[in-house]
Design a protein around this motif. Structure first.
Motif, mmCIF file in Angstrom:
data_model
loop_
_atom_site.group_PDB
_atom_site.id
_atom_site.type_symbol
_atom_site.label_atom_id
_atom_site.label_comp_id
_atom_site.label_asym_id
_atom_site.label_seq_id
_atom_site.Cartn_x
_atom_site.Cartn_y
_atom_site.Cartn_z
ATOM 1 N N PHE A 1 0.837 -1.198 0.000
ATOM 2 C CA PHE A 1 0.000 0.000 0.000
ATOM 3 C C PHE A 1 0.875 1.253 0.000
ATOM 4 N N TYR B 1 -2.347 -6.086 -4.672
ATOM 5 C CA TYR B 1 -2.539 -7.351 -3.963
ATOM 6 C C TYR B 1 -1.766 -8.494 -4.635
ATOM 7 N N GLY C 1 -5.091 -12.057 1.958
ATOM 8 C CA GLY C 1 -6.385 -12.156 2.611
ATOM 9 C C GLY C 1 -6.985 -10.773 2.766
ATOM 10 N N GLN C 2 -8.246 -10.782 3.119
ATOM 11 C CA GLN C 2 -8.949 -9.506 3.187
ATOM 12 C C GLN C 2 -9.454 -9.268 4.590
ATOM 13 N N GLY C 3 -8.928 -8.206 5.193
ATOM 14 C CA GLY C 3 -9.415 -7.816 6.500
ATOM 15 C C GLY C 3 -8.961 -8.699 7.636
ATOM 16 N N ASP C 4 -7.943 -9.518 7.367
ATOM 17 C CA ASP C 4 -7.551 -10.478 8.388
ATOM 18 C C ASP C 4 -6.259 -10.138 9.103
ATOM 19 N N HIS C 5 -5.515 -9.203 8.559
ATOM 20 C CA HIS C 5 -4.151 -9.021 9.047
ATOM 21 C C HIS C 5 -3.819 -7.557 9.259
ATOM 22 N N GLU C 6 -2.898 -7.322 10.227
ATOM 23 C CA GLU C 6 -2.425 -5.959 10.396
ATOM 24 C C GLU C 6 -1.521 -5.569 9.236
ATOM 25 N N GLN C 7 -1.430 -4.273 9.011
ATOM 26 C CA GLN C 7 -0.514 -3.745 8.028
ATOM 27 C C GLN C 7 0.734 -3.246 8.736
ATOM 28 N N PHE D 1 -2.993 0.663 -3.974
ATOM 29 C CA PHE D 1 -2.533 -0.569 -3.359
ATOM 30 C C PHE D 1 -2.386 -1.653 -4.415
ATOM 31 N N SER E 1 1.049 -6.241 3.957
ATOM 32 C CA SER E 1 0.326 -7.187 4.805
ATOM 33 C C SER E 1 0.252 -8.542 4.126
#
Lengths: 111, 114
Positions: free
Chosen positions: B33, B50, B97-103, B48, B94
């Motif tokens: 990002f 992916y 996955g989506q919304g699962d991990h800290e950046q 960003f 990060s």
């Protein structure tokens, strides 16, 4: 449009005080909410919250999420001057890839 | 330990110059990002990625482009720098996955355009 609002924007407390920082969010297809601490450098990760009502704790810091009220708080007990920083709250956006950040709460802890 | 590095901590450029900001992460993260951070506005997402060669616009992509030729490297390009692009630029990465991990964030590049 996704929105993350933090309050207060700034706060000055004395060492030893307890503070509560607030974060309200409107994020489509909510996945998780994150708290970061930013001193004069990059944000560092504190907590990630995904489940309502479950407190995350690390030393004097703790955080809880209320998914019904779309609200999270970050508590810091027995504050120290080293806690002085900007605290950022963020929610994952609908895409699930990018974070939407609030504007942050600037905390100053005085000796 | 996750490490995200940025090519410069401070950069001064003139209006109209082409500017490259480089970001490298060493944790084999799929997601990368670019944000900018301005007083009173907080962190705002520029672009960003992916996956290698994939890119998606964020909230404020105008005036910027990105390049991701290798998994560990994500570049932000200012084609013709303007004074309103004076800002702190933060790179992050990060796990997939989506919304699962800290950046994880790099140290930031403070860019001044004169």
């Amino acid at each position: 449009e996704d929105k993350v609002v933090q309050s207060p924007l700034s706060l000055v407390v004395h060492e030893g005080d307890t503070v509560t920082l607030n974060c309200s969010y409107e994020v489509t297809n909510f996945r998780s909410l994150l708290w970061y601490k930013q001193e004069k450098k990059a944000p560092t990760f504190l907590f990630m919250l995904t489940s309502s009502g479950i407190e995350k704790k690390s030393g004097r810091l703790s955080s809880i999420l209320d998914k019904k009220e779309l609200f999270s708080i970050l508590n810091i007990t027995a504050t120290q001057t080293g806690d002085s920083a900007v605290y950022l709250c963020a929610g994952y956006s609908n895409s699930g890839y990018a974070l939407n950040f609030g504007k942050g709460t600037s905390l100053l802890v005085t000796p | 330990d996750v490490k995200v590095t940025q090519s410069s901590r401070y950069l001064v450029k003139r209006t109209g110059e082409k500017v490259f900001l480089e970001c490298v992460q060493d944790m084999d993260h799929e997601n990368m990002f670019w944000y900018r951070q301005d007083p009173g506005l907080g962190l705002r997402l520029i672009y960003f990625s992916y996956d290698v060669k994939m890119k998606e616009k964020g909230d404020i992509p105008e005036g910027y482009s990105v390049s991701r030729e290798k998994k560990e490297r994500f570049s932000l390009i200012l084609e013709s720098a303007s004074t309103n692009q004076t800002s702190m630029y933060l790179c992050a990465s990060s796990s997939p996955g989506q919304g699962d991990h800290e950046q994880y964030f790099g140290p930031g590049t403070r860019l001044t355009v004169t």
